[in-house]
Design an enzyme around this catalytic site. Sequence first.
Site, mmCIF file in Angstrom:
data_model
loop_
_atom_site.group_PDB
_atom_site.id
_atom_site.type_symbol
_atom_site.label_atom_id
_atom_site.label_comp_id
_atom_site.label_asym_id
_atom_site.label_seq_id
_atom_site.Cartn_x
_atom_site.Cartn_y
_atom_site.Cartn_z
ATOM 1 C CD GLU A 110 18.927 -5.515 -13.820
ATOM 2 O OE1 GLU A 110 18.866 -6.057 -12.702
ATOM 3 O OE2 GLU A 110 18.004 -5.587 -14.664
ATOM 4 C CG ASP B 233 0.431 6.389 -1.617
ATOM 5 O OD1 ASP B 233 1.289 7.150 -1.111
ATOM 6 O OD2 ASP B 233 -0.703 6.241 -1.138
ATOM 7 C CG ASP C 171 14.341 -4.579 -15.338
ATOM 8 O OD1 ASP C 171 14.996 -4.752 -14.295
ATOM 9 O OD2 ASP C 171 13.622 -5.456 -15.850
ATOM 10 N N GLY D 104 0.762 -1.239 0.000
ATOM 11 C CA GLY D 104 0.000 0.000 0.000
ATOM 12 C C GLY D 104 0.792 1.288 0.000
#
Length: 643
Positions: free
Chosen positions: A389, A163, A360, A161
């Site tokens: 990466e 944010d 990524d 949760g």
Amino acid sequence: MRRILFVTAILMANVLSLSAAKKSVVNRIDPTDWYVGMKNPQVQLMVYGQGIRDVASVTTDYPGVTIDSLVRLDSPNYLLIYLNIGDAQPGTMTLNFDKTKVAYQLKAREKKGEERMGFTNADVLYMLMPDRFAQGANHPKQIKGMRTYVEDRSKPSLRHGGDLNGIREHLDYFKDLGVTALWFTPVLENDSPDSENGFSTYHGYATTDYYKVDPRFGSNEDYKRLCDEAHAKGLKIVMDMIFNHSGFEHPWTMDMPSKDWLNVPEWLNEKESGRDPMTGFTTNSDGSEPAKSAYLQTSYKLTPVVDPYASKIDLKETVKGWFVPSMPDLNQHNPHLMRYLIQNSIWWIETVGIDGIRMDTYPYAYADAMAQWMKELDEEYPNFNTVGETWVTEPAYTATWQKDSKLAKSNSYLKTVMDFSFFDKLNQAKNEETDPWFAGLNRLYNSFVYDYLYPNPSSVMAFIENHDTDRFLGNGCDTLALKQALALLLTVNRIPQLYYGTEILMNGTKEVTDGNVRQDFPGGFPGDAHNAFMKEGRTKAEQAMFQWTSRLLHWRQGNEAITKGSQIQFIPNNGIYVIARQYKGKTVLTILNGTSQPATMEVERYAEVIGAASKVKDILTGRYYDLSKNLDLKPRQSLILDF
């Protein structure tokens, strides 16, 4: 005539019907808007809509805009429009799809491309996971329209949760700590069903909408506000992107624009009755699984991309295999897909003002296509920066991917690469005694030896841990080892990256689940009894580590000996590793005792960097040391002498 207003979450356009006759349906356009004044005057519009491919014509009479071409793909539900807007001014143009009119906005840029300043070795990046860092006020319990998800902080593999507003509300914490740039794991929509025991996308690496922030994190406007307020406080924002793959629930997987939009998609074409949300695999109508030969899993081995002796099958498994069954592998050799991705990165730079990109799984994608992206980004934003990466622990491999490398067959144009060698060697050294040859801090010395392979060592990103590794502390709390690691990381010729919570001794390993190295930052969520954002909420050990780290980070800011200075390293002697940084008469000595025993540093051996200096200050403690005589060091002691 009757007007019908179509509004979608992505398409910021008014679709006006001029008659009740059969008409084209436009559900969405990517990008949602575009910018005039770019060096590349062409923009691709991907139009989504039932049967939109077969529209008879698309026209516009907007001044300065011409339609170069229409591309009709294999699926009837996509249409590509290539526009030339080189002579256009900001405003709202009308696109005419047969009898349907669509308003499309062309915007003015906030600043020129060369004014976008990326991160450099003068920065310290702080990496965090939005889901695990902090929850802002008015966080919604559930988002309508999203697939099944559960926020349960007791489960390490489910959403917790956090944010964007939670991050924004703690910007002063980053300033107090002393970092200068924030790198979040991906914030874009990941609308895949979560599973406690299987695949979950709280981490953000399975994109289902490239133009929309995940509603569980907030909105595009929340992201923009966060960037603006971060900039006002002198903090940069680095956006995590993924061009190698998307999420399975992306519309492209459900309805491929063209047969070659994905790599090895044959198994998707099997007659299906449903997909297992934990594995990504489907079952045929008779309950059987699709043929295993139709699915290609990546080998996760990146060496075939540069191996001069690589077999075709090894290379195929690396670049065409899917990362996991629930992450379809994108085919960057499809020029329309690659144009979409290139534009997407530009759109986020222009729209929210990000200061850098972390890409990524960089070598898993096609190298030539990624080089095209980097070249175009560099031409439009010459002072911007992207880090890729490149997870191989050999310096020669990493150096091959850096821009202008003489080791590569062709130029990658990638300015910054990730130093997995530094990470690997340091995490071995922390458990060893530094001997006269190879063990302990010799590993770091022997890694830096190969910096001559890099076209630009100061644009290599080093780190001691991240979201994909065990925490540096493992399940322990060895502060001496951690201080040595940070002292080295923050003084050598690198762009340093920290992982959230290191400064307050967060630990954990991946042995059971990755979620154990991605724990919630204490104090970031309602009901937390322990608040490490505040000095008074930290334990004595947490405060001591925070204060030590903050002192080092603030000292580093604007320190030209660290950001511009030459680097001289000495072979570890008597278990002691010494690195000097020098610039315009200023010297910084990083001194590490790599043994669990007291050791003596014979200062005469380091005369070439010490010179006539005698009384010098250790910036870590404020204590002064006399360099006219030998230094006695405690076990695993770290010194950073500034003179």
